[in-house]
Motif scaffolding. Sequence first.
Motif, PDB file in Angstrom:
ATOM      1  N   LEU A  66       0.839  -1.194   0.000  1.00 40.26           N
ATOM      2  CA  LEU A  66       0.000   0.000   0.000  1.00 40.26           C
ATOM      3  C   LEU A  66       0.874   1.243   0.000  1.00 40.26           C
ATOM      4  O   LEU A  66       1.756   1.382   0.849  1.00 40.26           O
ATOM      5  N   CYS A  67       0.611   2.126  -0.948  1.00 41.51           N
ATOM      6  CA  CYS A  67       1.387   3.359  -1.038  1.00 41.51           C
ATOM      7  C   CYS A  67       0.964   4.322   0.069  1.00 41.51           C
ATOM      8  O   CYS A  67      -0.227   4.549   0.278  1.00 41.51           O
ATOM      9  N   ARG A  68       1.942   4.834   0.800  1.00 37.55           N
ATOM     10  CA  ARG A  68       1.601   5.657   1.960  1.00 37.55           C
ATOM     11  C   ARG A  68       1.184   7.068   1.565  1.00 37.55           C
ATOM     12  O   ARG A  68       0.780   7.859   2.427  1.00 37.55           O
ATOM     13  N   HIS A  69       1.273   7.398   0.298  1.00 34.50           N
ATOM     14  CA  HIS A  69       0.834   8.723  -0.149  1.00 34.50           C
ATOM     15  C   HIS A  69      -0.647   8.742  -0.518  1.00 34.50           C
ATOM     16  O   HIS A  69      -1.307   9.776  -0.422  1.00 34.50           O
ATOM     17  N   HIS A  70      -1.176   7.605  -0.998  1.00 35.57           N
ATOM     18  CA  HIS A  70      -2.551   7.581  -1.491  1.00 35.57           C
ATOM     19  C   HIS A  70      -3.402   6.461  -0.892  1.00 35.57           C
ATOM     20  O   HIS A  70      -4.596   6.377  -1.195  1.00 35.57           O
ATOM     21  N   LEU A  71      -2.803   5.577  -0.112  1.00 33.11           N
ATOM     22  CA  LEU A  71      -3.498   4.377   0.382  1.00 33.11           C
ATOM     23  C   LEU A  71      -4.027   3.525  -0.772  1.00 33.11           C
ATOM     24  O   LEU A  71      -5.053   2.856  -0.637  1.00 33.11           O
ATOM     25  N   LEU A  75      -0.992   1.952  -8.506  1.00 35.68           N
ATOM     26  CA  LEU A  75      -2.367   2.310  -8.843  1.00 35.68           C
ATOM     27  C   LEU A  75      -2.562   3.824  -8.777  1.00 35.68           C
ATOM     28  O   LEU A  75      -3.359   4.379  -9.529  1.00 35.68           O
ATOM     29  N   CYS A  76      -1.811   4.500  -7.912  1.00 35.53           N
ATOM     30  CA  CYS A  76      -1.963   5.956  -7.815  1.00 35.53           C
ATOM     31  C   CYS A  76      -1.444   6.650  -9.070  1.00 35.53           C
ATOM     32  O   CYS A  76      -1.764   7.814  -9.314  1.00 35.53           O
ATOM     33  N   MET A  77      -0.663   5.951  -9.888  1.00 34.17           N
ATOM     34  CA  MET A  77      -0.240   6.504 -11.179  1.00 34.17           C
ATOM     35  C   MET A  77      -1.098   5.984 -12.329  1.00 34.17           C
ATOM     36  O   MET A  77      -1.290   6.665 -13.321  1.00 34.17           O
TER      37      MET A  77
HETATM   38 ZN    ZN Z   1       0.821   6.796  -4.362  1.00 32.99          ZN
END
Ligand code: ZN
Length: 200
Positions: free
Chosen positions: A90-95, A161-163
């Motif tokens: 899990l990306c800590r910038h976007h969850l 996924l955030c990208m």
């Molecule tokens: Zn992210």
Amino acid sequence: MMSPPAHATALHVLPDEAPIDRDAAMVAVADLLAALGFDPDEGDLVETPRRVADAFIEMMTPEPFEMTTFANEDAYDEPVVVRGIPFVSLCRHHLLTFRGTATVGYVPGERLVGLSKLARVVAHHARGLQVQEALTMQIARTLERALEPQGVGVVIEAEHLCMSARGVRTEGALTTTTAFRGVLATDTALQGRFIGARPV
Ligand SMILES: [Zn+2]
């Protein structure tokens, strides 16, 4: 399963202490839904706060494991590399999730480690809130700590996924990060054994 030899030693890899309040997480998810214009008490959304809270708790909680090592009795001194270890984090910038594969290996010193443990190290550090660069370094550090090898190499390729699902929407774009320590830090031929033959 063979039991580990008597001279095996184990490093206990434990998650940091992090208290989890599941009820508060469920309330927070319901609040988020409401804030975004959805009625969390409506129809099939009723169970969503619980599902989301449980999914996040599962993905953010690293599983402890024992990194069993054993003596390198035959003095094997070439790289041991496991490729294509799949992971989700899990990306800590976007969850949002990022997922991909890790290539993990080491040049042994006095100790060897079971191959499955190389995958376990990846799984352990992938749980939590991560950025790919930190994940790469943490895997390398854990292997260095447990094995005191001549060198460690970690190569991670992942799609975020955030990208891909929002923002620039670069679906299929892969981000590569590397950590090379010890003899692998300076020996580009050895590094090639990690990078050059990775799965495409
Ligand atoms: Zn992210």
